[in-house]
Design a protein around this motif. Structure first.
Motif, PDB file in Angstrom:
ATOM      1  N   ARG A  47      40.211  35.625  48.825  1.00  0.00           N
ATOM      2  CA  ARG A  47      40.702  34.780  47.725  1.00  0.00           C
ATOM      3  C   ARG A  47      40.794  35.523  46.395  1.00  0.00           C
ATOM      4  O   ARG A  47      40.397  35.013  45.350  1.00  0.00           O
ATOM      5  CB  ARG A  47      39.812  33.545  47.577  1.00  0.00           C
ATOM      6  CG  ARG A  47      39.824  32.655  48.819  1.00  0.00           C
ATOM      7  CD  ARG A  47      38.984  31.421  48.613  1.00  0.00           C
ATOM      8  NE  ARG A  47      39.031  30.555  49.795  1.00  0.00           N
ATOM      9  CZ  ARG A  47      38.378  29.397  49.901  1.00  0.00           C
ATOM     10  NH1 ARG A  47      37.627  28.969  48.881  1.00  0.00           N
ATOM     11  NH2 ARG A  47      38.474  28.683  50.997  1.00  0.00           N
ATOM     12  N   GLY A  48      41.302  36.727  46.457  1.00  0.00           N
ATOM     13  CA  GLY A  48      41.568  37.453  45.231  1.00  0.00           C
ATOM     14  C   GLY A  48      40.413  38.248  44.663  1.00  0.00           C
ATOM     15  O   GLY A  48      40.555  38.864  43.606  1.00  0.00           O
ATOM     16  N   HIS A  49      39.266  38.250  45.290  1.00  0.00           N
ATOM     17  CA  HIS A  49      38.116  39.000  44.782  1.00  0.00           C
ATOM     18  C   HIS A  49      38.243  40.463  45.199  1.00  0.00           C
ATOM     19  O   HIS A  49      38.011  40.830  46.347  1.00  0.00           O
ATOM     20  CB  HIS A  49      36.811  38.406  45.313  1.00  0.00           C
ATOM     21  CG  HIS A  49      36.549  37.016  44.814  1.00  0.00           C
ATOM     22  ND1 HIS A  49      36.066  36.759  43.553  1.00  0.00           N
ATOM     23  CD2 HIS A  49      36.726  35.813  45.401  1.00  0.00           C
ATOM     24  CE1 HIS A  49      35.940  35.447  43.383  1.00  0.00           C
ATOM     25  NE2 HIS A  49      36.329  34.848  44.493  1.00  0.00           N
ATOM     26  N   THR A  50      38.572  41.322  44.238  1.00  0.00           N
ATOM     27  CA  THR A  50      38.798  42.739  44.526  1.00  0.00           C
ATOM     28  C   THR A  50      37.575  43.394  45.160  1.00  0.00           C
ATOM     29  O   THR A  50      37.698  44.217  46.063  1.00  0.00           O
ATOM     30  CB  THR A  50      39.164  43.485  43.233  1.00  0.00           C
ATOM     31  OG1 THR A  50      40.225  42.794  42.583  1.00  0.00           O
ATOM     32  CG2 THR A  50      39.588  44.910  43.533  1.00  0.00           C
ATOM     33  N   ALA A  51      36.402  43.038  44.677  1.00  0.00           N
ATOM     34  CA  ALA A  51      35.176  43.661  45.165  1.00  0.00           C
ATOM     35  C   ALA A  51      34.939  43.395  46.648  1.00  0.00           C
ATOM     36  O   ALA A  51      34.213  44.148  47.311  1.00  0.00           O
ATOM     37  CB  ALA A  51      33.976  43.165  44.361  1.00  0.00           C
ATOM     38  N   ALA A  52      35.548  42.337  47.167  1.00  0.00           N
ATOM     39  CA  ALA A  52      35.339  41.993  48.573  1.00  0.00           C
ATOM     40  C   ALA A  52      36.245  42.786  49.504  1.00  0.00           C
ATOM     41  O   ALA A  52      35.967  42.891  50.708  1.00  0.00           O
ATOM     42  CB  ALA A  52      35.568  40.499  48.791  1.00  0.00           C
ATOM     43  N   VAL A 108      27.987  53.543  44.113  1.00  0.00           N
ATOM     44  CA  VAL A 108      28.185  54.883  43.557  1.00  0.00           C
ATOM     45  C   VAL A 108      29.641  55.119  43.176  1.00  0.00           C
ATOM     46  O   VAL A 108      29.947  55.760  42.162  1.00  0.00           O
ATOM     47  CB  VAL A 108      27.712  55.959  44.558  1.00  0.00           C
ATOM     48  CG1 VAL A 108      28.155  57.355  44.103  1.00  0.00           C
ATOM     49  CG2 VAL A 108      26.200  55.915  44.701  1.00  0.00           C
ATOM     50  N   PHE A 109      30.566  54.578  43.973  1.00  0.00           N
ATOM     51  CA  PHE A 109      31.985  54.841  43.753  1.00  0.00           C
ATOM     52  C   PHE A 109      32.744  53.636  43.178  1.00  0.00           C
ATOM     53  O   PHE A 109      33.855  53.334  43.585  1.00  0.00           O
ATOM     54  CB  PHE A 109      32.636  55.309  45.054  1.00  0.00           C
ATOM     55  CG  PHE A 109      32.102  56.626  45.542  1.00  0.00           C
ATOM     56  CD1 PHE A 109      32.422  57.808  44.897  1.00  0.00           C
ATOM     57  CD2 PHE A 109      31.251  56.673  46.634  1.00  0.00           C
ATOM     58  CE1 PHE A 109      31.924  59.020  45.335  1.00  0.00           C
ATOM     59  CE2 PHE A 109      30.739  57.881  47.089  1.00  0.00           C
ATOM     60  CZ  PHE A 109      31.070  59.061  46.433  1.00  0.00           C
ATOM     61  N   GLY A 110      32.129  52.979  42.218  1.00  0.00           N
ATOM     62  CA  GLY A 110      32.863  52.003  41.427  1.00  0.00           C
ATOM     63  C   GLY A 110      32.737  50.552  41.819  1.00  0.00           C
ATOM     64  O   GLY A 110      33.450  49.700  41.274  1.00  0.00           O
ATOM     65  N   GLY A 111      31.854  50.227  42.722  1.00  0.00           N
ATOM     66  CA  GLY A 111      31.721  48.847  43.149  1.00  0.00           C
ATOM     67  C   GLY A 111      31.274  47.906  42.046  1.00  0.00           C
ATOM     68  O   GLY A 111      31.704  46.749  41.992  1.00  0.00           O
ATOM     69  N   ARG A 112      30.440  48.423  41.157  1.00  0.00           N
ATOM     70  CA  ARG A 112      29.940  47.568  40.067  1.00  0.00           C
ATOM     71  C   ARG A 112      31.086  47.090  39.183  1.00  0.00           C
ATOM     72  O   ARG A 112      31.143  45.928  38.788  1.00  0.00           O
ATOM     73  CB  ARG A 112      28.913  48.333  39.239  1.00  0.00           C
ATOM     74  CG  ARG A 112      28.232  47.476  38.167  1.00  0.00           C
ATOM     75  CD  ARG A 112      27.270  48.337  37.353  1.00  0.00           C
ATOM     76  NE  ARG A 112      26.217  48.902  38.192  1.00  0.00           N
ATOM     77  CZ  ARG A 112      25.093  48.267  38.505  1.00  0.00           C
ATOM     78  NH1 ARG A 112      24.885  47.041  38.049  1.00  0.00           N
ATOM     79  NH2 ARG A 112      24.183  48.848  39.266  1.00  0.00           N
ATOM     80  N   LEU A 114      34.158  46.747  40.097  1.00  0.00           N
ATOM     81  CA  LEU A 114      35.023  45.858  40.873  1.00  0.00           C
ATOM     82  C   LEU A 114      34.524  44.419  40.860  1.00  0.00           C
ATOM     83  O   LEU A 114      35.308  43.483  41.012  1.00  0.00           O
ATOM     84  CB  LEU A 114      35.115  46.341  42.329  1.00  0.00           C
ATOM     85  CG  LEU A 114      35.831  47.676  42.583  1.00  0.00           C
ATOM     86  CD1 LEU A 114      35.791  48.008  44.063  1.00  0.00           C
ATOM     87  CD2 LEU A 114      37.259  47.626  42.077  1.00  0.00           C
ATOM     88  N   LEU A 115      33.223  44.257  40.695  1.00  0.00           N
ATOM     89  CA  LEU A 115      32.661  42.910  40.694  1.00  0.00           C
ATOM     90  C   LEU A 115      33.210  42.064  39.542  1.00  0.00           C
ATOM     91  O   LEU A 115      33.206  40.835  39.621  1.00  0.00           O
ATOM     92  CB  LEU A 115      31.133  42.980  40.605  1.00  0.00           C
ATOM     93  CG  LEU A 115      30.419  43.569  41.820  1.00  0.00           C
ATOM     94  CD1 LEU A 115      28.932  43.746  41.533  1.00  0.00           C
ATOM     95  CD2 LEU A 115      30.618  42.676  43.050  1.00  0.00           C
ATOM     96  N   ALA A 116      33.684  42.725  38.488  1.00  0.00           N
ATOM     97  CA  ALA A 116      34.211  41.993  37.330  1.00  0.00           C
ATOM     98  C   ALA A 116      35.727  41.833  37.395  1.00  0.00           C
ATOM     99  O   ALA A 116      36.319  41.241  36.503  1.00  0.00           O
ATOM    100  CB  ALA A 116      33.826  42.715  36.043  1.00  0.00           C
ATOM    101  N   GLN A 117      36.344  42.376  38.439  1.00  0.00           N
ATOM    102  CA  GLN A 117      37.800  42.309  38.549  1.00  0.00           C
ATOM    103  C   GLN A 117      38.225  41.245  39.550  1.00  0.00           C
ATOM    104  O   GLN A 117      37.470  40.832  40.415  1.00  0.00           O
ATOM    105  CB  GLN A 117      38.356  43.661  38.998  1.00  0.00           C
ATOM    106  CG  GLN A 117      38.100  44.800  38.034  1.00  0.00           C
ATOM    107  CD  GLN A 117      38.687  46.104  38.543  1.00  0.00           C
ATOM    108  OE1 GLN A 117      39.517  46.116  39.433  1.00  0.00           O
ATOM    109  NE2 GLN A 117      38.230  47.207  37.969  1.00  0.00           N
ATOM    110  N   ARG A 118      39.486  40.831  39.394  1.00  0.00           N
ATOM    111  CA  ARG A 118      40.098  39.936  40.373  1.00  0.00           C
ATOM    112  C   ARG A 118      41.455  40.498  40.753  1.00  0.00           C
ATOM    113  O   ARG A 118      42.184  41.002  39.899  1.00  0.00           O
ATOM    114  CB  ARG A 118      40.275  38.524  39.812  1.00  0.00           C
ATOM    115  CG  ARG A 118      38.967  37.762  39.664  1.00  0.00           C
ATOM    116  CD  ARG A 118      39.229  36.337  39.187  1.00  0.00           C
ATOM    117  NE  ARG A 118      40.022  35.587  40.164  1.00  0.00           N
ATOM    118  CZ  ARG A 118      39.498  34.977  41.235  1.00  0.00           C
ATOM    119  NH1 ARG A 118      38.197  35.058  41.458  1.00  0.00           N
ATOM    120  NH2 ARG A 118      40.243  34.302  42.060  1.00  0.00           N
ATOM    121  N   ALA A 119      41.765  40.409  42.022  1.00  0.00           N
ATOM    122  CA  ALA A 119      43.054  40.903  42.494  1.00  0.00           C
ATOM    123  C   ALA A 119      44.003  39.735  42.703  1.00  0.00           C
ATOM    124  O   ALA A 119      43.586  38.604  42.920  1.00  0.00           O
ATOM    125  CB  ALA A 119      42.876  41.659  43.816  1.00  0.00           C
TER     126      ALA A 119
END
Length: 422
Positions: free
Chosen positions: A88-93, A194-198, A200-205
């Motif tokens: 549902r648009g959650h980039t981090a997922a 380590v590679f940017g997941g943190r 991504l948690l604030a982004q939405r796709a």
């Protein structure tokens, strides 16, 4: 030269030549089995061929045949697209979708390089589209493949469990599977942050809609619903899982039966499917396992095991074998290393001083998790799948990461799995 030493020298030559030169290690293994077995172990050609793993051959052919059909008719692409829509648009997922989809594919029988070949092109395109670190996406795919790669239905799991059974050791199929899945899942968590997941948690796709769905070739595909061949393929994949897990049917025979039925029903769609069977992998595995039979017949397994055991420190012996498996597998095929390293540990395990189930799991993890190396099939597939990304930069990053994994993963697997049970 004694038979034991000749067999060990042959194994070293096999890995060195198979790694340094563009020759299939399985083909070379058949040659080594014929030469070493005939000259040093006094085996006839019939004796050498008696070590050919017919059951493993059927499993490899059946599984790769069935998944080639599923890939060709779009079933695999449909499954991945549905999984991505579920976030549902959650980039981090999205990286986690790739991890669990690849783990699911290998856990139900897909060859690890085959699963990576299916998912990596899609994952790297999502990486480009949603500005996710490409190394993160590639590693999530590979660790997902390795995490699910030791289920009772998988190729790696089948190889490992057969070796354990033939050695009359205590085995636990689910322990092996869960240990591999858990270890790779923990590594994936570290990789994610380590590679940017943190960030991504604030982004939405943008949610993937019908016009944005991406197929394995990178093109857009419409959302027209499942076709009749795809429905039957999905039913076949479910039947494979039920038949193997519930009714304990032979995974290879079930898979090849389903593949043949689908081919008969839709012959035009499967005209070239047999050509897509991973014949090089089949040759590799069957050749190495055949040579391992010569290795065992020549007494090399007992010789090496006794040498390790004579150290008087079974924990050290287990750690050394974990590193041998990890270092060799980083440059050679995992399936070939698994077929060689576990038999070498059998005499050490038969002493009963360390838990055989835990040691086998540690060896399996050490020999497979290093497939992130760009010199391995999985690592090379990630590099080849890079879309809109600097491949040279990705190669250097993957090479550095694999060096860290080779240095630390065997030690961590040994410390987590073997050390507590001593």
């Amino acid at each position: 030269m004694s038979p034991e030493i000749a067999c060990i020298v042959g194994l070293v030559v096999l890995f060195v030549v198979g790694t340094a030169l563009p020759v299939n290690m399985g083909a070379l293994a058949f040659v080594m089995a014929f030469v070493v077995g005939g000259l040093y172990v006094d085996m006839s050609a019939a004796d050498v061929l008696a070590g050919f793993p017919g059951d493993l051959f059927v499993t490899l052919v059946g599984i790769t045949y069935l998944f080639a059909i599923a890939q060709n008719n779009g079933t695999i692409d449909w499954l991945v697209r549905q999984a991505v829509r579920c976030v549902r648009g959650h980039t981090a997922a999205i990286p986690w979708v790739m991890f669990f989809v690849t783990a699911l594919l290998t856990s139900v029988g897909a060859v690890s390089p085959g699963a990576v070949a299916i998912v990596a092109p899609i994952a790297l395109r999502f990486s480009h589209q949603y500005r996710i670190h490409p190394l993160l996406m590639g590693l999530m795919v590979i660790h997902g493949a390795q995490g699910g790669g030791f289920s009772p239905m998988s190729i790696y799991g089948g190889i490992t469990n057969q070796v354990v059974q033939r050695a009359d050791l205590a085995g636990n199929d689910m322990h092996l599977f869960l240990a591999s899945l858990g270890f790779n899942l923990l590594v994936a968590v570290v990789v994610f942050f380590v590679f940017g997941g943190r960030s991504l948690l604030a982004q939405r796709a943008v949610e993937v809609g019908p016009a944005e769905a991406i197929d394995a070739t990178g093109g857009s595909v419409g959302d027209k619903g499942l076709t009749y061949p795809q429905v039957l393929t999905l039913i076949g994949l479910i039947a494979l899982g039920v038949g193997v897990l519930v009714f304990e049917l032979n995974v290879g025979l079930v898979a090849i039966t389903l593949a043949v039925v689908l081919t008969i029903l839709f012959p035009k769609d499967q005209a070239r499917t047999v050509d897509q069977i991973h014949w090089s992998t089949v040759l590799l595995i069957c050749g190495v396992v055949t040579y391992i039979a010569v290795l065992q017949k020549g007494g090399a397994v007992t010789y090496v095991g006794d040498s390790v055991s004579s150290l008087g420190a079974p924990l050290v012996g287990a750690l050394l074998l974990c590193y041998v498996g990890g270092v060799v597998s980083a440059f050679a095929s995992t399936v070939g290393v698994l077929g060689a390293i576990i038999p070498l540990a059998v005499p050490l395990l038969l002493l009963g001083q360390i838990d055989a189930v835990s040691v086998v799991a540690a060896l399996a993890i050490s020999s497979s998790i290093v497939d992130v190396s760009p010199f391995s099939t999985n690592g090379a597939l990630v590099i080849a799948s890079a879309h809109g990304i600097d491949r040279e930069s990705l190669y250097r990053q993957l090479l550095l990461y694999s060096a860290v994994v080779v240095a630390l993963a065997p030690l961590l697997a040994w410390a987590v799995l073997v050390l507590p049970g001593f």
